[in-house]
Design an enzyme around this catalytic site. Structure first.
Site, PDB file in Angstrom:
ATOM      1  N   LEU A 150      -4.101   0.326  -8.203  1.00 36.04           N
ATOM      2  CA  LEU A 150      -4.531   1.358  -9.152  1.00 36.04           C
ATOM      3  C   LEU A 150      -3.413   2.358  -9.390  1.00 36.04           C
ATOM      4  CD1 LEU A 150      -8.113   1.945  -7.673  1.00 36.04           C
ATOM      5  CD2 LEU A 150      -7.496   0.634  -9.719  1.00 36.04           C
ATOM      6  N   LYS A 152       0.317  -6.481   9.140  1.00 37.31           N
ATOM      7  CA  LYS A 152       1.747  -6.670   8.851  1.00 37.31           C
ATOM      8  C   LYS A 152       2.541  -6.078  10.001  1.00 37.31           C
ATOM      9  CE  LYS A 152       0.279  -5.086   4.273  1.00 37.31           C
ATOM     10  NZ  LYS A 152      -0.704  -4.034   4.618  1.00 37.31           N
ATOM     11  N   ASP A 155      -7.196  -4.615   4.727  1.00 37.22           N
ATOM     12  CA  ASP A 155      -5.737  -4.670   4.775  1.00 37.22           C
ATOM     13  C   ASP A 155      -5.198  -3.522   5.617  1.00 37.22           C
ATOM     14  OD1 ASP A 155      -3.168  -5.785   3.267  1.00 37.22           O
ATOM     15  OD2 ASP A 155      -3.001  -3.603   3.314  1.00 37.22           O
ATOM     16  N   TYR A 160       0.847   1.486   9.707  1.00 36.82           N
ATOM     17  CA  TYR A 160      -0.143   2.481   9.286  1.00 36.82           C
ATOM     18  C   TYR A 160      -0.711   3.251  10.485  1.00 36.82           C
ATOM     19  CZ  TYR A 160      -0.248  -0.445   5.044  1.00 36.82           C
ATOM     20  OH  TYR A 160       0.084  -1.193   3.938  1.00 36.82           O
TER      21      TYR A 160
HETATM   22  N1  LIG Z   1       2.694  -3.979   1.682  1.00 40.06           N
HETATM   23  C1  LIG Z   1       3.116  -2.746   1.467  1.00 40.06           C
HETATM   24  O1  LIG Z   1       4.291  -2.405   1.639  1.00 40.06           O
HETATM   25  C2  LIG Z   1       2.119  -1.707   1.000  1.00 40.06           C
HETATM   26  C3  LIG Z   1       2.580  -0.503   0.455  1.00 40.06           C
HETATM   27  C4  LIG Z   1       1.640   0.437   0.027  1.00 40.06           C
HETATM   28  C5  LIG Z   1       0.275   0.161   0.138  1.00 40.06           C
HETATM   29  N2  LIG Z   1      -0.142  -1.028   0.693  1.00 40.06           N
HETATM   30  C6  LIG Z   1      -1.602  -1.344   0.830  1.00 40.06           C
HETATM   31  O2  LIG Z   1      -2.212  -1.208  -0.439  1.00 40.06           O
HETATM   32  C7  LIG Z   1      -3.319  -0.321  -0.328  1.00 40.06           C
HETATM   33  C8  LIG Z   1      -3.586   0.375  -1.651  1.00 40.06           C
HETATM   34  O3  LIG Z   1      -2.432   0.989  -2.154  1.00 40.06           O
HETATM   35  P1  LIG Z   1      -2.305   2.564  -2.376  1.00 40.06           P
HETATM   36  O4  LIG Z   1      -3.169   3.275  -1.421  1.00 40.06           O
HETATM   37  O5  LIG Z   1      -0.847   2.865  -2.420  1.00 40.06           O
HETATM   38  O6  LIG Z   1      -2.803   2.773  -3.881  1.00 40.06           O
HETATM   39  P2  LIG Z   1      -4.130   2.484  -4.752  1.00 40.06           P
HETATM   40  O7  LIG Z   1      -5.119   1.705  -3.985  1.00 40.06           O
HETATM   41  O8  LIG Z   1      -3.642   1.979  -6.058  1.00 40.06           O
HETATM   42  O9  LIG Z   1      -4.661   3.954  -5.025  1.00 40.06           O
HETATM   43  C9  LIG Z   1      -5.318   4.696  -4.038  1.00 40.06           C
HETATM   44  C10 LIG Z   1      -5.686   6.042  -4.665  1.00 40.06           C
HETATM   45  O10 LIG Z   1      -6.582   5.822  -5.766  1.00 40.06           O
HETATM   46  C11 LIG Z   1      -7.829   6.487  -5.512  1.00 40.06           C
HETATM   47  N3  LIG Z   1      -8.891   5.590  -5.974  1.00 40.06           N
HETATM   48  C12 LIG Z   1      -9.374   4.511  -5.336  1.00 40.06           C
HETATM   49  N4  LIG Z   1     -10.325   3.912  -6.063  1.00 40.06           N
HETATM   50  C13 LIG Z   1     -10.456   4.616  -7.205  1.00 40.06           C
HETATM   51  C14 LIG Z   1     -11.290   4.497  -8.346  1.00 40.06           C
HETATM   52  N5  LIG Z   1     -12.188   3.526  -8.444  1.00 40.06           N
HETATM   53  N6  LIG Z   1     -11.145   5.423  -9.340  1.00 40.06           N
HETATM   54  C15 LIG Z   1     -10.235   6.407  -9.250  1.00 40.06           C
HETATM   55  N7  LIG Z   1      -9.419   6.572  -8.180  1.00 40.06           N
HETATM   56  C16 LIG Z   1      -9.524   5.678  -7.166  1.00 40.06           C
HETATM   57  C17 LIG Z   1      -7.875   6.771  -4.036  1.00 40.06           C
HETATM   58  O11 LIG Z   1      -8.577   7.944  -3.724  1.00 40.06           O
HETATM   59  P3  LIG Z   1      -9.968   7.977  -2.857  1.00 40.06           P
HETATM   60  O12 LIG Z   1      -9.662   7.440  -1.486  1.00 40.06           O
HETATM   61  O13 LIG Z   1     -10.295   9.424  -2.839  1.00 40.06           O
HETATM   62  O14 LIG Z   1     -10.949   7.154  -3.605  1.00 40.06           O
HETATM   63  C18 LIG Z   1      -6.397   6.944  -3.701  1.00 40.06           C
HETATM   64  O15 LIG Z   1      -5.984   8.260  -3.979  1.00 40.06           O
HETATM   65  C19 LIG Z   1      -2.925   0.617   0.812  1.00 40.06           C
HETATM   66  O16 LIG Z   1      -4.019   1.327   1.311  1.00 40.06           O
HETATM   67  C20 LIG Z   1      -2.333  -0.383   1.784  1.00 40.06           C
HETATM   68  O17 LIG Z   1      -3.381  -1.069   2.470  1.00 40.06           O
HETATM   69  C21 LIG Z   1       0.758  -1.966   1.099  1.00 40.06           C
END
Ligand SMILES: NC(=O)c1ccc[n+]([C@@H]2O[C@H](COP(=O)([O-])OP(=O)(O)OC[C@H]3O[C@@H](n4cnc5c(N)ncnc54)[C@H](OP(=O)(O)O)[C@@H]3O)[C@@H](O)[C@H]2O)c1
Length: 278
Positions: free
Chosen positions: A193, A79, A49, A54
Site C-alpha cells: 500500500l 527472514k 510475515d 523486526y
Molecule cells: N522484505 C523486506 O525487506 C520488507 C521491507 C519492508 C516491509 N516488509 C514487510 O511488508 C509489510 C508491509 O509493508 P509496510 O508496512 O512497509 O507498508 P504497507 O503495508 O504498504 O503500509 C502500512 C501502512 O498502511 C496503513 N494501512 C494498512 N492498511 C490500510 C488500509 N486498508 N487503508 C489505509 N491505510 C492502511 C497502516 O496503518 P495501520 O496499521 O494504522 O492500519 C500502515 O501505516 C511489513 O509489515 C513487513 O512485514 C518487508
C-alpha cells in the site's frame, strides 16, 4: 472469522501453497504485535510475515498461540540477516527463528537482503535448499534481490521460488517483474500500500473504489491479487485488517487494471539492495 470468502493462494513448491494475503508485522513489537497477529488470525488471515530484524518473532509466536488456531493452518514467513550467509549460518538462523516463534518448522524462510559486497548470498540459498530437503522448512526464497543477484543463484542450478520486493502501483519495478515472469519466480509485494504514500488518492483507485463500494486500499490490494502477487499489508487496526482481507469478493476490469498499472512512476525501490543490508 470470515468464512464466505476464499483466500486465494499460489504454488511455491510441490504441495506448498502460499496464501496471497499475509499480515505484515513490521514495525509492530511486543504486545501490539501479539494482539495484531491474534486478531488477524481470528479474522481469517492464514499467513503472517515477520523477520529476525523486526525483533518481533517472539511476539508473533505469542499471537499465533493466543489465536488458538492450529499451527498447521498458518503459513509463517520469516527472514534472516546477512550475518548468517553460510550453510551452517542458515541452519543456525532457522533454529533461532523457530525457537523465537515457538514452532518446529517454518513455511517460508527468506534471505532478507543479498549484501553483494559480502558475496555469500548464493551459499545462503544453497543452505536454504538443504533445509527444505530435510523438511525443516517447507519452502525458501529471497527478498530484495535484483536480476543480477538472481542470475548468480540460478547459475548454480537452483530454482528461486519467490522474491519478496517493494511493489505498489507507483513503484512497480516492471523490469524486475518481467524477469520474475520469465524465470517463473513468484513475486511477493512488501509495502503493497506504499506505506501510506499518496497514491491512494489517485482516481485510478478512488473511482473503482466508489463504483465497487470498496476503499482505495482494497482496490490496490485487488490489483496485486489480479497480477497473481502475494501481498503482505501491515495493519494493527481491526477495521483495516478486515478490509485488507476482503479483496476476493470483487474484480477489477482490464481497463481498471491498466489505469492502475499506468500509475507506475519509474521510481526505484526505496532502498538499493546493492548497498543497503542488515
Ligand atoms: N522484505 C523486506 O525487506 C520488507 C521491507 C519492508 C516491509 N516488509 C514487510 O511488508 C509489510 C508491509 O509493508 P509496510 O508496512 O512497509 O507498508 P504497507 O503495508 O504498504 O503500509 C502500512 C501502512 O498502511 C496503513 N494501512 C494498512 N492498511 C490500510 C488500509 N486498508 N487503508 C489505509 N491505510 C492502511 C497502516 O496503518 P495501520 O496499521 O494504522 O492500519 C500502515 O501505516 C511489513 O509489515 C513487513 O512485514 C518487508
Amino acid at each position: 472469522m470470515i468464512t464466505s470468502m476464499e483466500i486465494n493462494s499460489a504454488p511455491l513448491a510441490p504441495g506448498v501453497q502460499i496464501p496471497l494475503i499475509g499480515l505484515g508485522t513490521w514495525p509492530l513489537r511486543g504486545e501490539e504485535a501479539s494482539r495484531a497477529v491474534a486478531h488477524a488470525l481470528e479474522l481469517g488471515y492464514q499467513h503472517v510475515d515477520t523477520a529476525e530484524n523486526y525483533q518481533n518473532e517472539e511476539a508473533v509466536g505469542e499471537g499465533i498461540r493466543r489465536s488458538g488456531i492450529d499451527r498447521d493452518d498458518i503459513f509463517i514467513t520469516t527472514k534472516f540477516n546477512t550475518e548468517w550467509h553460510s550453510r551452517d549460518g542458515v541452519r543456525e538462523a532457522f533454529a533461532r527463528s523457530a525457537r523465537r516463534l515457538g514452532v518446529d518448522y517454518l513455511d517460508l524462510l527468506l534471505v532478507h537482503w543479498p549484501n553483494p559486497q559480502q558475496g555469500r548470498f548464493v551459499e545462503a540459498c544453497e543452505g536454504l535448499q538443504a533445509l527444505a530437503d530435510q523438511g525443516l522448512i517447507r519452502s525458501w526464497g529471497v527478498s530484495n534481490f535484483k536480476p543480477e543477484h538472481l542470475d548468480l543463484v540460478m547459475d548454480t542450478g537452483l530454482r528461486v521460488p519467490i522474491n519478496q520486493v517493494q511493489i505498489d502501483p507507483t513503484t512497480s519495478q516492471p523490469e524486475l517483474l518481467a524477469y520474475h515472469r520469465e524465470h517463473a519466480i513468484q513475486t511477493a509485494a512488501y509495502s503493497p500500500l506504499g506505506r501510506g504514500a499518496g497514491f491512494l488518492d489517485a482516481p485510478a483507485l478512488t473511482v473503482p473504489a466508489a463504483e465497487l463500494g470498496k476503499t482505495p486500499a482494497q482496490v490496490a490490494l485487488r490489483w496485486h491479487m489480479q497480477h497473481g502477487r502475494v501481498a503482505v499489508p501491515k495493519s494493527a487496526d481491526p477495521t483495516r485488517q478486515r478490509q485488507n482481507l476482503e479483496v476476493f469478493d470483487f474484480a477489477l476490469t482490464s481497463k481498471q487494471m491498466l489505469a492502475i498499472d499506468a500509475l507506475e512512476s519509474g521510481a526505484p525501490a526505496r532502498l538499493d539492495s546493492d548497498v543497503f543490508f542488515h
